[in-house]
Scaffold this motif. Sequence first.
Motif, PDB file in Angstrom:
ATOM      1  N   ASP A 189     -13.585 -33.217  33.087  1.00 52.30           N
ATOM      2  CA  ASP A 189     -14.007 -34.175  34.104  1.00 52.30           C
ATOM      3  C   ASP A 189     -12.982 -34.254  35.226  1.00 52.30           C
ATOM      4  OD1 ASP A 189     -15.856 -36.245  35.005  1.00 52.30           O
ATOM      5  OD2 ASP A 189     -14.259 -37.652  34.539  1.00 52.30           O
ATOM      6  N   GLN A 190     -11.717 -34.252  34.878  1.00 52.68           N
ATOM      7  CA  GLN A 190     -10.655 -34.298  35.890  1.00 52.68           C
ATOM      8  C   GLN A 190     -10.636 -33.022  36.720  1.00 52.68           C
ATOM      9  OE1 GLN A 190      -8.798 -36.900  36.780  1.00 52.68           O
ATOM     10  NE2 GLN A 190      -7.932 -35.634  38.411  1.00 52.68           N
ATOM     11  N   LEU A 191     -10.853 -31.880  36.078  1.00 55.73           N
ATOM     12  CA  LEU A 191     -10.883 -30.605  36.797  1.00 55.73           C
ATOM     13  C   LEU A 191     -12.006 -30.583  37.830  1.00 55.73           C
ATOM     14  CD1 LEU A 191     -10.242 -28.133  33.832  1.00 55.73           C
ATOM     15  CD2 LEU A 191      -8.688 -28.613  35.736  1.00 55.73           C
ATOM     16  N   VAL A 192     -13.153 -31.132  37.472  1.00 57.51           N
ATOM     17  CA  VAL A 192     -14.279 -31.208  38.415  1.00 57.51           C
ATOM     18  C   VAL A 192     -13.925 -32.118  39.592  1.00 57.51           C
ATOM     19  CG1 VAL A 192     -16.654 -32.044  38.699  1.00 57.51           C
ATOM     20  CG2 VAL A 192     -16.041 -30.640  36.723  1.00 57.51           C
ATOM     21  N   LYS A 193     -13.276 -33.237  39.311  1.00 61.65           N
ATOM     22  CA  LYS A 193     -12.870 -34.154  40.379  1.00 61.65           C
ATOM     23  C   LYS A 193     -11.885 -33.490  41.336  1.00 61.65           C
ATOM     24  CE  LYS A 193     -13.631 -38.384  37.723  1.00 61.65           C
ATOM     25  NZ  LYS A 193     -13.008 -39.477  36.946  1.00 61.65           N
ATOM     26  N   GLU A 194     -11.140 -32.491  40.818  1.00 64.40           N
ATOM     27  CA  GLU A 194     -10.182 -31.767  41.650  1.00 64.40           C
ATOM     28  C   GLU A 194     -10.831 -30.595  42.393  1.00 64.40           C
ATOM     29  OE1 GLU A 194      -7.185 -30.662  38.848  1.00 64.40           O
ATOM     30  OE2 GLU A 194      -6.444 -32.716  38.607  1.00 64.40           O
ATOM     31  N   GLY A 195     -12.146 -30.441  42.258  1.00 62.56           N
ATOM     32  CA  GLY A 195     -12.863 -29.429  43.025  1.00 62.56           C
ATOM     33  C   GLY A 195     -13.239 -28.182  42.273  1.00 62.56           C
ATOM     34  N   ASN A 196     -12.934 -28.118  40.985  1.00 70.66           N
ATOM     35  CA  ASN A 196     -13.318 -26.955  40.188  1.00 70.66           C
ATOM     36  C   ASN A 196     -14.794 -27.036  39.802  1.00 70.66           C
ATOM     37  OD1 ASN A 196     -10.595 -25.500  39.501  1.00 70.66           O
ATOM     38  ND2 ASN A 196     -10.205 -27.677  39.186  1.00 70.66           N
ATOM     39  N   THR A 197     -15.342 -25.895  39.440  1.00 68.64           N
ATOM     40  CA  THR A 197     -16.711 -25.804  38.950  1.00 68.64           C
ATOM     41  C   THR A 197     -16.658 -25.419  37.478  1.00 68.64           C
ATOM     42  OG1 THR A 197     -17.480 -25.074  41.132  1.00 68.64           O
ATOM     43  CG2 THR A 197     -18.943 -24.660  39.253  1.00 68.64           C
ATOM     44  N   ILE A 198     -17.431 -26.116  36.643  1.00 74.25           N
ATOM     45  CA  ILE A 198     -17.423 -25.831  35.215  1.00 74.25           C
ATOM     46  C   ILE A 198     -18.837 -25.530  34.739  1.00 74.25           C
ATOM     47  CG2 ILE A 198     -17.023 -26.799  32.902  1.00 74.25           C
ATOM     48  CD1 ILE A 198     -14.683 -28.329  34.045  1.00 74.25           C
ATOM     49  N   ILE A 199     -18.957 -24.437  34.004  1.00 78.61           N
ATOM     50  CA  ILE A 199     -20.219 -24.067  33.361  1.00 78.61           C
ATOM     51  C   ILE A 199     -19.915 -23.896  31.881  1.00 78.61           C
ATOM     52  CG2 ILE A 199     -22.144 -22.441  33.291  1.00 78.61           C
ATOM     53  CD1 ILE A 199     -21.281 -21.518  36.118  1.00 78.61           C
ATOM     54  N   THR A 200     -20.568 -24.689  31.040  1.00 80.59           N
ATOM     55  CA  THR A 200     -20.260 -24.623  29.617  1.00 80.59           C
ATOM     56  C   THR A 200     -21.520 -24.618  28.765  1.00 80.59           C
ATOM     57  OG1 THR A 200     -19.025 -25.682  27.818  1.00 80.59           O
ATOM     58  CG2 THR A 200     -19.986 -27.132  29.454  1.00 80.59           C
ATOM     59  N   VAL A 201     -21.465 -23.872  27.683  1.00 84.47           N
ATOM     60  CA  VAL A 201     -22.502 -23.897  26.656  1.00 84.47           C
ATOM     61  C   VAL A 201     -22.076 -24.902  25.603  1.00 84.47           C
ATOM     62  CG1 VAL A 201     -23.423 -22.588  24.692  1.00 84.47           C
ATOM     63  CG2 VAL A 201     -23.418 -21.573  26.976  1.00 84.47           C
ATOM     64  N   THR A 202     -23.005 -25.762  25.182  1.00 84.97           N
ATOM     65  CA  THR A 202     -22.662 -26.747  24.163  1.00 84.97           C
ATOM     66  C   THR A 202     -23.890 -27.148  23.361  1.00 84.97           C
ATOM     67  OG1 THR A 202     -21.614 -28.897  23.761  1.00 84.97           O
ATOM     68  CG2 THR A 202     -22.993 -28.722  25.722  1.00 84.97           C
ATOM     69  N   HIS A 203     -23.648 -27.553  22.109  1.00 90.52           N
ATOM     70  CA  HIS A 203     -24.685 -28.178  21.284  1.00 90.52           C
ATOM     71  C   HIS A 203     -24.528 -29.699  21.280  1.00 90.52           C
ATOM     72  CE1 HIS A 203     -25.275 -24.160  19.263  1.00 90.52           C
ATOM     73  NE2 HIS A 203     -26.514 -24.616  19.283  1.00 90.52           N
ATOM     74  N   ASP A 204     -23.449 -30.173  21.872  1.00 93.49           N
ATOM     75  CA  ASP A 204     -23.080 -31.582  21.796  1.00 93.49           C
ATOM     76  C   ASP A 204     -23.808 -32.368  22.890  1.00 93.49           C
ATOM     77  OD1 ASP A 204     -21.816 -34.085  21.915  1.00 93.49           O
ATOM     78  OD2 ASP A 204     -19.908 -33.261  21.231  1.00 93.49           O
TER      79      ASP A 204
END
Length: 224
Positions: A189-204
Motif C-alpha cells: 500500500d505504501q509503495l503504491v502511494k509512492e507512485g509504484n504499480t503493483i500487480i499481484t496474484v492472490t487467493h486472499d
Amino acid sequence: MAQAVLTAEKLNKYFYDPAMIHVLHDVSLSVCEGEFVCIMGKSGCGKSTLLYLLSTLDTAYEGALYINGIRVTGLDENDLAHFRNKHIGFVFQFHFLLPEFTALENVMLPALKLGKLNPKEAEEYAIEKLRQMDMHEHARKLSGKLSGGQQQRVAIARALINDPKIIMADEPTGNLDSTNTAIIFNIFDQLVKEGNTIITVTHDHDFAAKSNRILEMADGQIKS
C-alpha cells in the motif's frame, strides 16, 4: 488521466505436454501507473500463467505486450533480461533467497547485475531498502536464519533495489500468517502511494479487497 504502464493485447498461451491445452484465451488488459491490481480466480484458471507472461518471465505466447511504452514481445533474451531487471520487480510466493548469503547480499544481487551502482553504492542502497522493510537490523544475518515473514520482506527489498516502477507478485502472502500478511499489504500500500504499480496474484479475498482493482479470471479469460 493516469498513463498505462502495461498493456497486453490478445495474449494466448498453450501448453503442449502431454497434450495441447489452450491456457489463456485472447487476454487483453491495461494497467495504469499507481494502480494496485489483484488477479483472482480458482486454481488452474490461468492467473499465475498470465502473471508470468506480464512479467516477461515467460515469452512463449501469442499476442503483444507493452511495458512503459516499449513493445517487449519479440525482444531477444539478453535485452529482455536487462529490461526486466531495470523495470520490473518480482516477488514469488516462496522467497527464493540464497540461504548461504546474508539478507544484505541477497538484496544487492540485482543491483550488481544491472551494473548502475558500484559495490559500495549497492550496499548502501540495499541497506536503505531493508530499512524500508524494517529489516535493516537483520542485514548481516544469513537469510536462511530468518523467519518466513522476514524472508519475504527481504525478497521485497530485493525486488525494489533497482527502483522498478512495476512490482509483480505471485501469492506473496500464501505462506504467511495473518500478522505477516498485514505487514506485506501495508508495504504494498505504501509503495503504491509512492507512485509504484503493483500487480499481484492472490487467493486472499481480504488482501484483494483492499486493492484498487480486482481482475477475476476463469477458464483462461478475464471475466470481470
